[in-house]
Design a protein around this motif. Structure first.
Motif, PDB file in Angstrom:
ATOM      1  N   LYS A   4      -2.654  12.318 -57.717  1.00 33.42           N
ATOM      2  CA  LYS A   4      -1.979  12.107 -58.994  1.00 33.42           C
ATOM      3  C   LYS A   4      -1.904  13.422 -59.763  1.00 33.42           C
ATOM      4  N   ASP A   5      -0.779  13.653 -60.388  1.00 32.51           N
ATOM      5  CA  ASP A   5      -0.559  14.865 -61.178  1.00 32.51           C
ATOM      6  C   ASP A   5      -1.325  14.739 -62.490  1.00 32.51           C
ATOM      7  N   ASP A   6      -2.374  15.537 -62.653  1.00 32.99           N
ATOM      8  CA  ASP A   6      -3.179  15.509 -63.873  1.00 32.99           C
ATOM      9  C   ASP A   6      -2.773  16.672 -64.763  1.00 32.99           C
ATOM     10  N   ARG A   7      -2.023  16.358 -65.810  1.00 37.46           N
ATOM     11  CA  ARG A   7      -1.534  17.388 -66.717  1.00 37.46           C
ATOM     12  C   ARG A   7      -2.343  17.450 -67.999  1.00 37.46           C
ATOM     13  N   SER A   8      -3.468  16.771 -68.047  1.00 34.78           N
ATOM     14  CA  SER A   8      -4.223  16.648 -69.290  1.00 34.78           C
ATOM     15  C   SER A   8      -4.737  17.984 -69.820  1.00 34.78           C
ATOM     16  N   ASN A   9      -4.941  18.957 -68.951  1.00 38.42           N
ATOM     17  CA  ASN A   9      -5.459  20.252 -69.410  1.00 38.42           C
ATOM     18  C   ASN A   9      -4.441  21.391 -69.264  1.00 38.42           C
ATOM     19  N   ASN A  10      -3.194  21.055 -69.087  1.00 39.44           N
ATOM     20  CA  ASN A  10      -2.179  22.093 -68.873  1.00 39.44           C
ATOM     21  C   ASN A  10      -2.056  23.056 -70.042  1.00 39.44           C
ATOM     22  N   VAL A  11      -2.103  22.541 -71.264  1.00 35.66           N
ATOM     23  CA  VAL A  11      -1.943  23.417 -72.436  1.00 35.66           C
ATOM     24  C   VAL A  11      -3.062  24.448 -72.448  1.00 35.66           C
ATOM     25  N   GLU A  12      -4.292  23.993 -72.268  1.00 33.47           N
ATOM     26  CA  GLU A  12      -5.430  24.904 -72.286  1.00 33.47           C
ATOM     27  C   GLU A  12      -5.366  25.905 -71.131  1.00 33.47           C
ATOM     28  N   ARG A  13      -4.972  25.438 -69.983  1.00 36.16           N
ATOM     29  CA  ARG A  13      -4.852  26.315 -68.811  1.00 36.16           C
ATOM     30  C   ARG A  13      -3.779  27.382 -69.040  1.00 36.16           C
ATOM     31  N   LEU A  14      -2.653  26.967 -69.592  1.00 41.68           N
ATOM     32  CA  LEU A  14      -1.562  27.911 -69.869  1.00 41.68           C
ATOM     33  C   LEU A  14      -1.954  28.906 -70.959  1.00 41.68           C
ATOM     34  N   GLU A  15      -2.670  28.440 -71.982  1.00 39.06           N
ATOM     35  CA  GLU A  15      -3.116  29.348 -73.035  1.00 39.06           C
ATOM     36  C   GLU A  15      -4.076  30.398 -72.468  1.00 39.06           C
ATOM     37  N   ALA A  16      -4.933  29.986 -71.535  1.00 35.65           N
ATOM     38  CA  ALA A  16      -5.834  30.948 -70.888  1.00 35.65           C
ATOM     39  C   ALA A  16      -5.033  31.953 -70.059  1.00 35.65           C
ATOM     40  N   MET A  17      -3.966  31.491 -69.419  1.00 32.46           N
ATOM     41  CA  MET A  17      -3.124  32.393 -68.633  1.00 32.46           C
ATOM     42  C   MET A  17      -2.440  33.418 -69.530  1.00 32.46           C
ATOM     43  N   VAL A  18      -1.989  32.979 -70.714  1.00 32.80           N
ATOM     44  CA  VAL A  18      -1.374  33.904 -71.671  1.00 32.80           C
ATOM     45  C   VAL A  18      -2.395  34.960 -72.075  1.00 32.80           C
ATOM     46  N   GLU A  19      -3.595  34.510 -72.409  1.00 26.96           N
ATOM     47  CA  GLU A  19      -4.643  35.437 -72.840  1.00 26.96           C
ATOM     48  C   GLU A  19      -4.977  36.448 -71.737  1.00 26.96           C
ATOM     49  N   ASN A  20      -5.130  35.975 -70.523  1.00 23.04           N
ATOM     50  CA  ASN A  20      -5.439  36.875 -69.403  1.00 23.04           C
ATOM     51  C   ASN A  20      -4.312  37.874 -69.159  1.00 23.04           C
ATOM     52  N   THR A  21      -3.084  37.415 -69.249  1.00 26.96           N
ATOM     53  CA  THR A  21      -1.939  38.296 -69.029  1.00 26.96           C
ATOM     54  C   THR A  21      -1.853  39.345 -70.130  1.00 26.96           C
ATOM     55  N   GLU A  22      -2.125  38.942 -71.376  1.00 24.08           N
ATOM     56  CA  GLU A  22      -2.131  39.906 -72.472  1.00 24.08           C
ATOM     57  C   GLU A  22      -3.224  40.960 -72.260  1.00 24.08           C
ATOM     58  N   GLU A  23      -4.380  40.539 -71.774  1.00 19.10           N
ATOM     59  CA  GLU A  23      -5.457  41.495 -71.478  1.00 19.10           C
ATOM     60  C   GLU A  23      -5.031  42.460 -70.373  1.00 19.10           C
ATOM     61  N   ASN A  24      -4.345  41.950 -69.362  1.00 19.69           N
ATOM     62  CA  ASN A  24      -3.855  42.813 -68.275  1.00 19.69           C
ATOM     63  C   ASN A  24      -2.851  43.831 -68.790  1.00 19.69           C
ATOM     64  N   ILE A  25      -2.000  43.406 -69.717  1.00 17.76           N
ATOM     65  CA  ILE A  25      -1.025  44.333 -70.307  1.00 17.76           C
ATOM     66  C   ILE A  25      -1.754  45.438 -71.056  1.00 17.76           C
ATOM     67  N   GLU A  26      -2.760  45.051 -71.828  1.00 20.20           N
ATOM     68  CA  GLU A  26      -3.534  46.029 -72.591  1.00 20.20           C
ATOM     69  C   GLU A  26      -4.216  47.047 -71.676  1.00 20.20           C
ATOM     70  N   GLU A  27      -4.857  46.544 -70.633  1.00 19.79           N
ATOM     71  CA  GLU A  27      -5.546  47.434 -69.697  1.00 19.79           C
ATOM     72  C   GLU A  27      -4.567  48.375 -69.013  1.00 19.79           C
TER      73      GLU A  27
END
Length: 75
Positions: A4-27
């Motif tokens: 079953k497709d569990d999308r209950s944590n997608n927002v949090e997962r995507l927000e973490a991906m944004v944060e990680n990508t922003e950190e990669n840009i900074e580095e």
């Protein structure tokens, strides 16, 4: 049987991906200050950061969609 497709944590997962990508840009941006890098290497970093910025925009759009689905009870 398909999982079953569990999308209950997608927002949090995507927000973490944004944060990680922003950190990669900074580095990567601070790496541009390395005087030992060739112009080609610097250009590669700049292009990669451009792609990262595009990814962040896509993540943010998906976050908005997911939040909308939550608000309307589709998740």
């Amino acid at each position: 049987m398909a999982k079953k497709d569990d999308r209950s944590n997608n927002v949090e997962r995507l927000e973490a991906m944004v944060e990680n990508t922003e950190e990669n840009i900074e580095e990567a941006s601070s790496t541009l200050n390395n005087r030992h890098l060739s112009e080609q290497e610097k250009n590669n970093i700049r292009h990669k950061n451009e792609r990262r910025e595009q990814s962040i925009e896509a993540f943010k759009n998906e976050i908005a969609d997911e939040k909308g689905d939550r608000e309307h009870g589709r998740i």
